[in-house]
Design an enzyme around this catalytic site. Sequence first.
Site, PDB file in Angstrom:
ATOM      1  N   HIS A 183      96.061  61.614 111.553  1.00  0.00           N
ATOM      2  CA  HIS A 183      97.301  61.591 112.337  1.00  0.00           C
ATOM      3  C   HIS A 183      98.460  61.584 111.329  1.00  0.00           C
ATOM      4  O   HIS A 183      98.313  61.108 110.201  1.00  0.00           O
ATOM      5  CB  HIS A 183      97.297  60.284 113.148  1.00  0.00           C
ATOM      6  N   ASP A 193      92.500  53.635 109.265  1.00  0.00           N
ATOM      7  CA  ASP A 193      93.378  53.757 110.425  1.00  0.00           C
ATOM      8  C   ASP A 193      92.513  53.573 111.667  1.00  0.00           C
ATOM      9  O   ASP A 193      91.719  54.441 112.021  1.00  0.00           O
ATOM     10  CB  ASP A 193      94.037  55.148 110.402  1.00  0.00           C
ATOM     11  N   GLN A 206      92.475  54.738 116.918  1.00  0.00           N
ATOM     12  CA  GLN A 206      91.510  55.161 117.948  1.00  0.00           C
ATOM     13  C   GLN A 206      90.244  54.301 117.877  1.00  0.00           C
ATOM     14  O   GLN A 206      89.627  54.017 118.899  1.00  0.00           O
ATOM     15  CB  GLN A 206      91.135  56.640 117.766  1.00  0.00           C
ATOM     16  N   LYS A 215      97.030  50.802 122.435  1.00  0.00           N
ATOM     17  CA  LYS A 215      95.870  51.682 122.616  1.00  0.00           C
ATOM     18  C   LYS A 215      94.626  50.887 123.013  1.00  0.00           C
ATOM     19  O   LYS A 215      93.595  51.478 123.333  1.00  0.00           O
ATOM     20  CB  LYS A 215      95.606  52.484 121.344  1.00  0.00           C
ATOM     21  N   CYS A 224     100.132  65.234 117.049  1.00  0.00           N
ATOM     22  CA  CYS A 224     100.573  64.502 115.843  1.00  0.00           C
ATOM     23  C   CYS A 224      99.594  64.715 114.690  1.00  0.00           C
ATOM     24  O   CYS A 224      99.339  63.785 113.907  1.00  0.00           O
ATOM     25  CB  CYS A 224     100.734  63.006 116.099  1.00  0.00           C
TER      26      CYS A 224
HETATM   27  N1  PLP Z   1      96.594  57.041 113.930  1.00  0.00           N
HETATM   28  C1  PLP Z   1      95.884  57.606 114.915  1.00  0.00           C
HETATM   29  C2  PLP Z   1      94.492  58.087 114.642  1.00  0.00           C
HETATM   30  C3  PLP Z   1      96.446  57.731 116.183  1.00  0.00           C
HETATM   31  O1  PLP Z   1      95.733  58.289 117.164  1.00  0.00           O
HETATM   32  C4  PLP Z   1      97.757  57.259 116.402  1.00  0.00           C
HETATM   33  C5  PLP Z   1      98.399  57.426 117.711  1.00  0.00           C
HETATM   34  O2  PLP Z   1      98.034  58.275 118.495  1.00  0.00           O
HETATM   35  C6  PLP Z   1      98.444  56.650 115.350  1.00  0.00           C
HETATM   36  C7  PLP Z   1      97.821  56.573 114.124  1.00  0.00           C
HETATM   37  C8  PLP Z   1      99.814  56.106 115.514  1.00  0.00           C
HETATM   38  O3  PLP Z   1      99.807  55.003 116.389  1.00  0.00           O
HETATM   39  P1  PLP Z   1     101.174  54.304 116.823  1.00  0.00           P
HETATM   40  O4  PLP Z   1     102.039  55.413 117.337  1.00  0.00           O
HETATM   41  O5  PLP Z   1     100.753  53.342 117.880  1.00  0.00           O
HETATM   42  O6  PLP Z   1     101.743  53.663 115.622  1.00  0.00           O
END
Ligand code: PLP
Length: 408
Positions: free
Chosen positions: A126, A203, A206, A229, A367
Site C-alpha cells: 500500500h 504492515d 489487512q 479495519k 492505494c
Molecule cells: N496498509 C495496507 C495494507 C492497507 O490496506 C491500508 C489501508 O487500506 C493501509 C496500509 C493504510 O491504513 P490507514 O489508512 O488506516 O492508515
Amino acid sequence: MTYEPSTMNTIRSHFPILSQTVNGKPLVYFDNGATAQKPQVVIDAINELHSSLNGNIHRGIHYMAEQCTERYEAARETVRAYINAAKSHEVIFTAGTTAGINLVAFSFGEKYVTAGDEIITTEMEHHSNVVPWQMLCNRKGATLKVLPFADSGELRVDLLSSLISPKTKLVTVTQISNVLGTINPIAEIVKIAHARHIPVLVDGAQGAQHGGVDVQQTGCDFYVFSGHKIYGPTGIGVLYAKEKLLEEMPPYQGGGDMVKTVSFAKTTYADLPYKFEAGTANYIGAIGLGAAISFINSLNKKELRKQEQTLLQHATAQLRAIDGINIYGNASNKAGLVSFSMERIHHLDVAQILDKLGVAVRSGTLCAEPVMQHYGLTGMVRASFAFYNTIEEINVWVEGLKRVKSMM
Ligand code: PLP
C-alpha cells in the site's frame, strides 16, 4: 457470546449498519478492506464515553479523568494480549497504520539511517508502506529497494536474501496485500532478515482483520495496524515495537504527556509508551478499539476464518465462470478479497453500477499504484469480505456484475 456459523443473522444483528438499504436496495457491503463496520458494543462504548464519562487522561484526578485513564490503559492491555506482545509498553497508540509507519520511518530513520543505506520494501505494498520510506530515503540520501512479486501474486521471498546488503537497515512488508489478498510468510521473511541482523516492520492493516498476529511467534520488530479495519473506530491505531528499539529511538513528536520534566535548558522524556504519545491521545478511540477486540475475542476465530474462506472460494468460482473477468492475485494462501477487471469496461463504471444496486465495492488504484503498474492497469475493482458477509450477498454481487456486462 459465541458465534454460530449456521445463524448468520446472529452475527449480522450486532452490526446495525448492515440492515439498511442503499439506493433502495439492501446494502451489500464488500468494502471491508477499506474499513470494516462497527458492532453495537463499539458504538455503545464510544457513546457512553461521550455522553457520561469524558475526561482527559493522565492529567486530572477527578472521577471521569481517572475512569478514562483506567479504560485507556486497559485497552492497551487488550491490544497487547491480542497481538501477544511481551509487554504492554511495547504497544503505542497512534492514529492508524499510516501514522505508525511514519513514526517508525522518522524515528528509526533518525537514529539508524544515513547516506548510502538501504531500506527494502516490496512491490505489493500500500502507498502507506512506500511513501514514508521514500521520504526517509530522500531526507537521508538512502536507497529504497523493492522485492518483486510474481504474476500469481506471490511475493518473491526467494530473492530477499540477494537483495539484502551490508547497507540494509530495515525490511518492511505487508502481512496481507490489500489488492492481491496474498498472505505473506512473515515468519520466514523475519528469519531471513534476522539472519543478517536486520529488523522487520510488518504492515498489519489487512492482517489484523484477517487472522491477526502473534508478534512474538513471528518475531517481527514492528507491527502496525488501524482500529477502523478491525471493527473499531477511525483515528486510532497501534504501533507495536520491541522494547529495545523503542528505548533507543528518539521521540517522533514533542508535546504534553511525552515528557518527564521541561525547562528551557533541557527536557527529559517520559518512559515508554508515553514517549511516543505526545498530546491528548485519542483515548475514546483506543477504548473503542479495546471494545472491538473484546468483541472479536468473544467469537469463534476458527469459524470466522472458515466463513471468510468459504466466501472467497465461492466468489472466486463465480467470477471465473464469467467470461471477460480477470482476477489478480491467485496465491495459494489468500485472504477474503478479490480484485479483478472486466474486459473493455472501466473499473469506475463497474463500481458505479454496483452502487446503484446497493453493492459497495472499491475501485481505482486501491492505494497501490505499483501493483497496477505490475499488471499494466489503471485500476481494478475489489470486493473484500468480512465474516458478517454471506453467500447470498455474493450472489447478488455476481448478478450485478452480469448486469454490468450486459449493459456495457
Ligand atoms: N496498509 C495496507 C495494507 C492497507 O490496506 C491500508 C489501508 O487500506 C493501509 C496500509 C493504510 O491504513 P490507514 O489508512 O488506516 O492508515
